[in-house]
Design a protein around this motif. Structure first.
Motif, PDB file in Angstrom:
ATOM      1  N   GLY A 161       0.796  -1.220   0.000  1.00  0.00           N
ATOM      2  CA  GLY A 161       0.000   0.000   0.000  1.00  0.00           C
ATOM      3  C   GLY A 161       0.826   1.265   0.000  1.00  0.00           C
ATOM      4  O   GLY A 161       0.281   2.357  -0.220  1.00  0.00           O
ATOM      5  N   THR A 162       2.114   1.186   0.259  1.00  0.00           N
ATOM      6  CA  THR A 162       2.990   2.375   0.179  1.00  0.00           C
ATOM      7  C   THR A 162       3.427   2.645  -1.256  1.00  0.00           C
ATOM      8  O   THR A 162       4.072   3.678  -1.493  1.00  0.00           O
ATOM      9  CB  THR A 162       4.229   2.175   1.061  1.00  0.00           C
ATOM     10  N   TYR A 163       3.125   1.732  -2.187  1.00  0.00           N
ATOM     11  CA  TYR A 163       3.512   1.837  -3.607  1.00  0.00           C
ATOM     12  C   TYR A 163       5.021   1.872  -3.792  1.00  0.00           C
ATOM     13  O   TYR A 163       5.524   2.329  -4.815  1.00  0.00           O
ATOM     14  CB  TYR A 163       2.877   3.068  -4.279  1.00  0.00           C
ATOM     15  N   ASP A 164       5.772   1.414  -2.738  1.00  0.00           N
ATOM     16  CA  ASP A 164       7.239   1.385  -2.813  1.00  0.00           C
ATOM     17  C   ASP A 164       7.642  -0.074  -3.028  1.00  0.00           C
ATOM     18  O   ASP A 164       7.607  -0.894  -2.104  1.00  0.00           O
ATOM     19  CB  ASP A 164       7.831   1.933  -1.509  1.00  0.00           C
ATOM     20  N   PHE A 165       8.059  -0.392  -4.248  1.00  0.00           N
ATOM     21  CA  PHE A 165       8.321  -1.798  -4.582  1.00  0.00           C
ATOM     22  C   PHE A 165       9.579  -2.325  -3.917  1.00  0.00           C
ATOM     23  O   PHE A 165       9.698  -3.525  -3.675  1.00  0.00           O
ATOM     24  CB  PHE A 165       8.392  -1.959  -6.100  1.00  0.00           C
ATOM     25  N   ASP A 166      10.538  -1.440  -3.609  1.00  0.00           N
ATOM     26  CA  ASP A 166      11.727  -1.898  -2.876  1.00  0.00           C
ATOM     27  C   ASP A 166      11.335  -2.386  -1.484  1.00  0.00           C
ATOM     28  O   ASP A 166      11.826  -3.421  -0.992  1.00  0.00           O
ATOM     29  CB  ASP A 166      12.747  -0.755  -2.758  1.00  0.00           C
ATOM     30  N   LEU A 167      10.453  -1.648  -0.833  1.00  0.00           N
ATOM     31  CA  LEU A 167       9.981  -2.048   0.496  1.00  0.00           C
ATOM     32  C   LEU A 167       9.167  -3.338   0.424  1.00  0.00           C
ATOM     33  O   LEU A 167       9.282  -4.219   1.279  1.00  0.00           O
ATOM     34  CB  LEU A 167       9.128  -0.917   1.083  1.00  0.00           C
ATOM     35  N   VAL A 168       8.380  -3.471  -0.628  1.00  0.00           N
ATOM     36  CA  VAL A 168       7.586  -4.688  -0.793  1.00  0.00           C
ATOM     37  C   VAL A 168       8.491  -5.896  -0.941  1.00  0.00           C
ATOM     38  O   VAL A 168       8.270  -6.952  -0.325  1.00  0.00           O
ATOM     39  CB  VAL A 168       6.644  -4.553  -2.013  1.00  0.00           C
TER      40      VAL A 168
END
Length: 1337
Positions: free
Chosen positions: A901-908
């Motif tokens: 949900g943060t739209y940050d793919f590195d974090l995902v």
């Protein structure tokens, strides 16, 4: 861990009697003592110190005149009111003390050596000079005579089961030759008098005889039963002594055995086998045991010893030692040394048969002594942290001290022991609050040894470590050292010779001052002595304690207690009176002013109804009170008994702790308590009291409480210890720590004892939030702070789990707007970030997660920042560690979704790698997302996460080509309101969404809101249909006007609307529509007449100038309505009267049923309350059977059937269940419907008068008035005051009796259910509502 403490001493010296005393016995009922001498019998009263009776046996020839005669036994016979005396010459004499008559009931030619009566005084046993035993009844009829020496073993002879011969068995280290050894018998002891000894078991079913066998010369113990049948013979025991005593409880027979290097007390079982022993503190041939004596409850064994002559001109002594057992260890608790020459030589001693701890002693110089002991626990009385919670236990010449603050050592072990030169009789700790660990020891030689804590220049040889320390272990315990020994200087040395326990109740009141009590030997007086240390010339010289002053007190002092805080000293007299001793008021100058009565808060002298064996002083509600506990478990505060089941109690600071017979431990705070609250708390012991009550093991007694700690030490009946942390003590100590901002101590205690950590904040929220930095720095552990976070919850534990004893002013009410968990998380996070954000990184993450709405996005962002930071910081946590910890707090799938949900793919990717997800699942999904346009990508993510509001927001920005997909999602998820905010109101998308919204509302049958939505977006045709369906005729006509309909179309619409309005009984609105839009005033008038709108109908008639309608329609309608109203009122009146009469009958039947069934059980269930006249003769059981299953049947039905059952519940059928409620409900409806007719009647009365129908008007007005008056008069009869209050009757109270409570409960069983309570409220009749037309009167 208890000691025997001397309560009182009773002396009767120099009894005026001839000859020498030989034996004595007790007359329990008369409370006198019978003494037998070589001249006869003497009865004395030791309390009044006078000789009651004197009977000479010499004058009657039963004893010789030269004094050589001997009485071998005396027994008081209660049922015969006489005394049985046996002489050594063989005479058995009955003496009647009231008439002084003597009767010889039997004589044995060979002489009598022993006379022994059974405990129930039904049998008497005589041992004769011919070595025989004669058993007789209480009437001296011989039963049987047996030889005292028997060859047979007895009926309990052991049976060989054939496990091999002795020669073939294994004999251990003794070798095979042990199988062929011949049993060697050791001769009786040199000092043995060879006389037989007899002892009975407590229940009188068995007796044991110890005799010297003529064949072997050794002593044997034989056990016989009540029928004079030999049961068993003891196993051969070398050195067996003559003393014999059967334990009253029946388990063991005590005797003595002399071993090569020691003397033992040995115990035999009933079968003759040995069962345990303990060693006397004397060497072989040093003393001889003259007798063994068990007290009445089998807890104390008295041993009478006498020194043997070893050297010439040496002083010989006699000793009486009191032994008790605990945890399988025998303790020597008291040692009384007597001289063996002169007047103080012991003649005999015996325990009292009624008072278990009363010992009677008779000396040769006609001196009688009586000692009363009781159990006490010698413990320190300090209340600060320097007090080590010491408990001292006397064990012969050793004092066993256990330091409970540092270690809990079970007895008979101890922390350290003090070695004394003589047996110890009393131990006392200093009453000084700062020196409570110092102790003084009084030994049998009347020396006081003072031990003080502190640095000692050298190792004290008299202090020996016990269960602590050892090789290789460092002892961190500070042991006391011997300061000095003091010899007590008596004014009269002879007193000490006669009475070895001259001083009792020794108390260390001040640094160099002791208080002691002695009892007068000639009058019922006591003397309080001040023992003061005399200065010594050198340190090596033995110290002296002199009696500096003495205060005489009228009465026998039996207890003395001192308060270490107030220095008050309370004395208790034998009669229960309490005195206050002003010990610091120079008693030598004014001795009469030194003692005054102790007064209760009301100003009256305190007197215990029964003497208390334990007394304490305590501050209760600011008043110093005396607490007392009797040996019968009765507990007193001042002079009022507050409980009768207390087994032990202790006062610790502001707390009173008690153990009860119901195996509970009670703890009460005395600071803010009152006598009434304590009395209420103790009298209702079966009611749960929250933190003040705790269950404990059966028979537990309080040993001590560790000051400034939470440990309560209890001792079980066997002797083992148990440490409990009483919840009241724990919470009180935690509250003290929190008030002092000692968060670390409070946290450690709460974590160890499983106290909810919310108390740290809830105890005083304002103070905690102001000192969060102090809390963080004291705890200083990331794990502990995280533990605190994880236990946080919105609940205020001071109102639910741990309510304070009294309302504290420091506790502030919380802000209702602020959430507790969020406030704590934010405050602690701010403090940790200011102190060291790197060290407390995990705790900071926890503070985000534990908020009411977890801030997982912020947490993930912080973890992402940790991954990006390159320079390492001391105490810093890596991103990998932080993520691992985070996965312990949050479910991995939830964390993955939030990272997405943060739209940050590195974090995902970082989260997904730590999860158990398969890369084949999430990598293709993430790659697909990366290829999408940004808004559509976020729409896809939000739709995947089911965040549809955000999803349509992103999709609305993707362009018009995506609008159909957006509209389908809006329809699917009912997101119309949110979607309308995303588009301008003049756009086509807005109109399409509005139309879809309106159609959705139409499907939900919400026609009016649907019409408004259609009208707002310009869909007038759809709006017209919706308004038409909802009956909103104004809006429908507005929509028709906007659609530019013709007059014909409007007329048709108006007739349709009028039909719907008539269905809704809106005749006025229907008439308005027909008149204005269909121009059909005639139909409008008819609708108004149908709706009883008489005046409006007349208005239209005259508006359109049609007076003919008045005659054709208006007047007939008015007259028809008048007839209907009159008929209705007659029907209502008849129904009302019928229901009212039936209700009175039902109530009368109900009262009769209650009277009949008052003694029998009223049938259970709501349906059994009432019955009709025909069923009133049924018994309670018949009625119960008739309706017994209705409740359970109804509860199991479906909702439809349940509603049907509810309708049936209030049935008007006679004899039906709850008929009275049904009648009340029907009457209520009639009254309310009649009240609503007032306006209608008023309107028709006006037009009746207008058209000159006066007779009909008066008839209607009179009928309506009569109906209302009937109902007003009947209201008090129907809704009576007692009937309204029957469900709220006070059952209990100070004025309640057993009969009233029973009647109230029986009445409540037939009371009205709670759901029907509104039926008991009478309806309102508003007399101010105008309805009567005065023109018709």
């Amino acid at each position: 861990m208890r000691n025997l403490k001397l309560l009182r001493t009773l002396e009767f010296r120099d009894i005026q009697a001839p000859g020498k005393p030989q034996c004595f016995s007790l007359r329990t009922e008369k409370r006198t003592v019978l003494i037998g001498s070589d001249h006869g019998l003497i009865e004395i009263d030791p309390v009044t110190r006078e000789v009651k009776n004197e009977i000479s046996l010499v004058a009657e020839g039963f004893l010789p005149e030269d004094g050589s005669g001997c009485i071998v036994g005396i027994q008081d016979l209660l049922d015969q009111e006489s005394v049985c005396v046996a002489t050594a010459s063989g005479d058995v004499i009955l003496c009647n003390l009231s008439t002084c008559q003597l009767e010889c009931v039997g004589s044995v030619a060979s002489g009598i050596s022993i006379m022994s009566w059974s405990p129930d005084q039904e049998l008497v046993l005589l041992a004769t000079g011919q070595q025989t035993l004669i058993m007789m009844t209480k009437d001296f009829e011989p039963i049987m005579e047996q030889k005292i020496h028997q060859d047979d073993f007895g009926e309990s002879k052991f049976i060989t089961v054939g496990w091999g011969r002795k020669e073939t068995q294994f004999h251990g280290s003794e070798g095979r030759q042990a199988a062929f050894q011949v049993q060697m018998y050791e001769l009786a002891l040199p000092w043995d008098d060879h006389r037989p000894q007899v002892t009975w078991r407590g229940d009188g079913q068995f007796f044991a005889v110890s005799v010297v066998c003529p064949e072997t010369g050794a002593r044997k113990v034989r056990v016989w039963n009540r029928e004079f049948a030999l049961q068993s013979t003891s196993e051969p025991v070398a050195g067996l002594g003559p003393a014999l005593a059967w334990k009253p409880s029946g388990s063991l027979i005590a005797s003595t055995q002399e071993k090569p290097s020691q003397q033992d007390i040995v115990f035999f079982e009933k079968n003759g086998l040995l069962h345990g022993h303990f060693t006397l503190p004397f060497l072989k041939d040093e003393v001889k045991v003259n007798g063994l004596f068990w007290n009445a409850d089998s807890t104390v064994l008295a041993v009478w010893l006498e020194d043997l002559q070893r050297e010439e001109n040496c002083t010989l002594k006699t000793y009486v030692q009191l032994w008790t057992v605990g945890n399988y260890h025998w303790y020597l608790k008291q040692s009384l040394p007597f001289s063996t020459c002169g007047k103080s030589k012991l003649v005999s001693l015996m325990w009292d048969l009624v008072t278990p701890y009363r010992l009677h002693v008779l000396c040769q110089g006609w001196h009688y002594l009586c000692y009363d002991w009781h159990w006490t626990t010698d413990r320190t009385s300090g209340d600060n942290s320097s007090d080590m919670a010491n408990v001292a236990v006397i064990d012969g010449s050793r004092v066993l001290v256990t330091v409970f603050r540092q270690s809990v050592v079970p007895p008979p072990m101890c922390t350290y022991q003090l070695l004394l030169p003589h047996p110890v009789n009393q131990v006392m700790f200093s009453a000084h609050p700062q020196k409570s660990n110092d102790l003084a020891v009084l030994d049998a030689s009347n020396q006081i040894s003072v031990y003080k804590c502190g640095d000692s220049p050298s190792v004290d040889p008299t202090v020996k470590l016990g269960a602590v320390g050892g090789n290789g272990f460092k002892v961190s315990l500070g042991t006391p050292h011997l300061e000095k020994r003091y010899k007590i200087q008596f004014e009269n040395g002879e007193d000490q010779e006669v009475n070895p326990l001259k001083l009792s109740l020794l108390t260390w009141i001040q640094e160099d001052v002791f208080l002691a009590v002695s009892h007068s030997h000639s009058s019922p007086q006591s003397v309080i002595h001040h023992l003061t240390v005399m200065p010594s010339v050198t340190d090596d010289e033995p110290g002296q304690l002199s009696i500096s002053s003495s205060v005489a007190v009228d009465g026998v002092i039996i207890s003395l207690c001192c308060s270490s805080k107030t220095k008050s000293v309370a004395l208790q007299l034998a009669g229960g009176q309490m005195l206050k001793y002003l010990w610091a008021a120079h008693p030598a100058e004014s001795p009469s002013l030194a003692v005054e009565p102790w007064k209760n808060p009301s100003g009256f002298p305190v007197r215990f109804p029964y003497p208390c064996t334990q007394t304490e002083l305590a501050m209760i509600g600011g008043e110093e009170c005396v607490l007392g506990l009797t040996d019968r478990c009765r507990f007193f505060i001042s002079d009022t008994e507050v409980a009768s089941n207390i087994t032990s109690f202790a006062v610790y600071g502001e707390f009173l702790l008690l153990t009860t017979h119901s195996h509970t431990c009670l703890c009460f705070c005395l600071r803010d308590a009152s006598f009434n609250t304590l009395h209420a708390g103790l009298s209702n012991n079966h009611v749960s009291k929250g933190e003040s009550l705790r269950k404990v093991e059966r028979g537990s007694r309080i040993v001590t409480v560790v000051p400034q700690d939470t440990k309560l030490v209890l001792q079980m009946p066997r002797g083992n210890l148990e440490v409990v942390h009483h919840r009241a003590l724990v919470l009180a100590q935690i509250r003290k720590w929190l008030d002092k901002l000692m968060f670390k101590e409070a946290f450690e205690c709460m974590r160890k004892l499983r106290i909810n950590l919310n108390l740290i904040h809830d105890h005083n929220p304002k103070v905690f939030l102001e000192n969060v930095e102090t809390f963080i720095r004291q705890i200083d552990s990331v794990n502990h702070i995280n533990l605190f976070f994880t236990e946080l919850k919105e609940e205020d534990v001071t109102k639910t789990m741990y309510p304070p004893p009294v309302t504290s002013t420091a506790q502030l009410s919380k802000d209702p707007d602020g959430k507790k968990v969020d406030l704590i998380c934010d405050a602690l996070r701010a403090a940790m970030e200011s102190i060291n954000p790197h060290k407390y990184c995990l705790s900071i993450l926890t503070s985000h997660v534990k908020k009411t709405t977890p801030e997982l996005e912020i947490v993930l962002q912080k973890v992402h920042e940790l991954q990006g930071s390159a320079s390492p910081v001391p105490d810093a946590v890596s991103a990998e560690e932080a993520l691992k910890y985070l996965l312990l707090l949050v479910d991995v799938n939830e964390l993955y979704d939030h990272s997405l949900g943060t739209y940050d793919f590195d974090l995902v990717l970082m989260v997904a790698e730590k999860s158990q997800k398969d890369p084949k699942e999430y990598l293709p999904f993430l790659n697909t997302l990366k290829k999408m346009e940004t808004n559509y990508q976020r729409f896809t993510i939000d739709k995947y996460l089911k965040r549809y509001e955000k999803a349509i927001g992103h999709l609305s920005r993707c362009g018009p080509e995506y609008f159909p997909e957006c509209l389908n999602l809006i329809k699917d998820k009912n997101l119309y309101k949110e979607a309308l905010k995303l588009f301008p109101s003049d756009s086509q998308q807005y109109k399409e969404i509005s139309i879809a919204y309106g159609e959705h509302l139409t499907q939900e049958h919400l026609y009016e809101p649907a019409g408004l939505v259609f009208a707002r977006c310009g869909a007038h045709e759809k709006a017209l249909g919706a308004f038409l369906a909802s009956g909103s005729w104004q809006q429908a006509l507005c929509m028709a006007a906007q659609l530019n309909w013709t007059k014909d179309q409007l007329a048709g619409l108006s007739r349709t609307l009028a039909g719907k309005l008539v269905e809704q009984r809106k005749h006025g609105d229907a008439a308005t529509v027909l008149e204005q839009y269909a121009q059909d005033y005639e139909e409008a008038v008819l609708l108004l007449l149908e709706g009883a709108a008489w005046e409006e109908a007349l208005r239209l008639v005259y508006k359109y100038n049609r007076p003919d309608i008045i005659e054709t329609n208006v007047k007939p309608s008015i007259l028809e309505a008048q007839k209907n109203y009159v008929a209705l009122l007659e029907s209502q009146t008849a129904t009302f009267c019928r229901h009212k009469q039936r209700l009175l009958v039902v109530r009368e039947l109900k009262e009769q049923a209650q009277q009949v069934n008052l003694d029998d059980e009223v049938p259970q269930g709501q349906e059994s309350d009432l019955f009709s006249e025909t069923s009133s003769v049924l018994s309670g059981s018949d009625m119960s059977g008739r309706y017994s299953h209705s409740n359970s049947r109804i509860s199991a039905r479906s909702s439809k059937n349940r509603r049907k059952a509810e309708r049936k519940k209030h049935s008007l059928k006679e004899g039906s269940p709850l008929e009275d409620l049904a009648l009340l409900e029907a009457l209520n409806e009639i009254v309310q419907s009649t009240e609503k007719l007032k306006d209608e009647v008023y309107q028709i009365l006006k037009v009746l008068f207008l058209f000159e129908f006066d007779e009909q008007g008066r008839e209607l007005q009179k009928a309506f008035e009569d109906t209302l008056q009937l109902m007003e008069r009947s209201l008090p009869e129907i809704w009576t005051l007692t009937y309204q209050q029957n469900s709220a009757t006070t059952v209990l109270g100070p004025n309640a009796t057993a009969n009233s409570i029973m009647a109230a409960y029986q009445q409540q069983k037939t009371a009205v259910p709670v759901l029907d309570a509104e039926l008991l409220i009478p309806p309102k009749i508003n007399k101010r509502t105008p309805w009567k037309l005065s023109l018709l009167e």
